[in-house]
Design a protein around this motif. Structure first.
Motif, short mmCIF file in Angstrom:
data_model
loop_
_atom_site.label_atom_id
_atom_site.label_comp_id
_atom_site.label_asym_id
_atom_site.label_seq_id
_atom_site.Cartn_x
_atom_site.Cartn_y
_atom_site.Cartn_z
N UNK A 1 0.85 -1.18 0.00
CA UNK A 1 0.00 0.00 0.00
C UNK A 1 0.89 1.24 0.00
N UNK A 2 0.48 2.23 -0.78
CA UNK A 2 1.23 3.49 -0.87
C UNK A 2 0.23 4.63 -0.82
N UNK A 3 0.57 5.68 -0.06
CA UNK A 3 -0.27 6.88 0.03
C UNK A 3 0.52 8.05 -0.51
N UNK A 4 -0.10 8.81 -1.42
CA UNK A 4 0.57 9.99 -1.97
C UNK A 4 -0.36 11.19 -1.91
N UNK A 5 0.25 12.36 -1.87
CA UNK A 5 -0.52 13.58 -2.07
C UNK A 5 -0.62 13.74 -3.58
N UNK A 6 -1.84 13.62 -4.10
CA UNK A 6 -2.06 13.51 -5.54
C UNK A 6 -1.88 14.84 -6.25
N UNK A 7 -1.08 14.78 -7.33
CA UNK A 7 -0.87 15.91 -8.22
C UNK A 7 -0.75 15.34 -9.64
N UNK A 8 -1.04 16.14 -10.63
CA UNK A 8 -0.88 15.71 -12.01
C UNK A 8 -1.70 14.47 -12.34
N UNK A 9 -1.03 13.46 -12.89
CA UNK A 9 -1.71 12.23 -13.29
C UNK A 9 -2.33 11.52 -12.09
N UNK A 10 -1.68 11.61 -10.94
CA UNK A 10 -2.25 11.00 -9.73
C UNK A 10 -3.56 11.66 -9.35
N UNK A 11 -3.63 12.97 -9.53
CA UNK A 11 -4.87 13.69 -9.23
C UNK A 11 -5.99 13.22 -10.15
N UNK A 54 -2.37 -0.45 -7.63
CA UNK A 54 -3.47 0.17 -8.38
C UNK A 54 -4.12 1.29 -7.57
N UNK A 55 -4.52 2.39 -8.22
CA UNK A 55 -5.24 3.45 -7.51
C UNK A 55 -6.52 2.87 -6.92
N UNK A 56 -6.72 3.07 -5.60
CA UNK A 56 -7.80 2.36 -4.91
C UNK A 56 -8.73 3.26 -4.10
N UNK A 57 -8.22 4.36 -3.56
CA UNK A 57 -9.02 5.20 -2.67
C UNK A 57 -8.52 6.63 -2.75
N UNK A 58 -9.40 7.57 -2.38
CA UNK A 58 -9.05 8.98 -2.49
C UNK A 58 -9.76 9.80 -1.42
N UNK A 84 -9.03 0.56 3.46
CA UNK A 84 -8.44 1.70 2.76
C UNK A 84 -9.09 3.03 3.12
N UNK A 85 -10.37 3.02 3.47
CA UNK A 85 -11.03 4.25 3.92
C UNK A 85 -10.35 4.79 5.17
N UNK A 86 -10.01 3.93 6.09
CA UNK A 86 -9.30 4.34 7.30
C UNK A 86 -7.93 4.92 6.96
N UNK A 87 -7.27 4.32 5.97
CA UNK A 87 -5.97 4.83 5.54
C UNK A 87 -6.11 6.25 5.01
N UNK A 88 -7.14 6.51 4.21
CA UNK A 88 -7.37 7.85 3.67
C UNK A 88 -7.58 8.84 4.82
N UNK A 89 -8.48 8.51 5.75
CA UNK A 89 -8.79 9.41 6.86
C UNK A 89 -7.54 9.67 7.70
N UNK A 90 -6.84 8.64 8.09
CA UNK A 90 -5.65 8.81 8.95
C UNK A 90 -4.57 9.59 8.23
#
Length: 142
Positions: A1-11, A54-58, A84-90
């Motif tokens: 699992x990887x968490x990024x601050x989305x910019x560009x293509x990730x956004x 794979x992109x999974x949550x936002x 993954x929802x908990x991962x987004x919130x945290x």
């Protein structure tokens, strides 16, 4: 699992997840789902979670006075059993804390109330409708 601050293509990947969940699955009008906070240069921050590459949550994070507002939290339907929802919130809470915020709030769909309660949020409003979906405001101290 990887968490990024989305910019560009990730956004764009984060926006696609939001379209799938909110527009296609829940029937939120496209023009209501995306607003000025999604425009380039807006003050909002966007989070994207990858699961098995794979992109999974936002989610989207904004600042309202002394409060961090967590918004647009969503997980692709086939990946909802992996926390993954908990991962987004945290992840958004951690960003808010680094920015000096001590309080977070969310306009929670009532069907997600238990999810947020498990993460320490408490209901602070009566039920209201947003895009035809029942919501409540929930808050927690960070």
């Amino acid at each position: 699992m990887k968490v990024v601050e989305a910019k560009g293509a990730e956004l764009e990947e984060a926006f696609q997840i939001r379209r799938e969940v909110f527009v296609e699955e829940q029937g939120v009008p496209l023009q209501d789902e995306f607003d000025g906070y999604d425009e380039p240069g807006a003050a909002a921050r966007h989070i994207l979670v990858y699961y098995e590459g794979q992109p999974a949550a936002a989610g989207r994070l904004r600042w309202l006075g002394d409060t961090a507002k967590l918004e647009r939290i969503c997980v692709r339907a086939n990946l909802r059993k992996f926390g993954l929802g908990s991962v987004v919130v945290k992840s958004m809470e951690q960003i808010a804390q680094r920015e000096g915020f001590h309080k977070a709030k969310v306009h929670a769909q009532t069907q997600a109330q238990n999810f947020y309660e498990k993460l320490g949020y408490r209901q602070v409003s009566e039920e209201f409708m947003e895009d035809g979906i029942p919501h409540i405001i929930m808050e927690r101290t960070l």
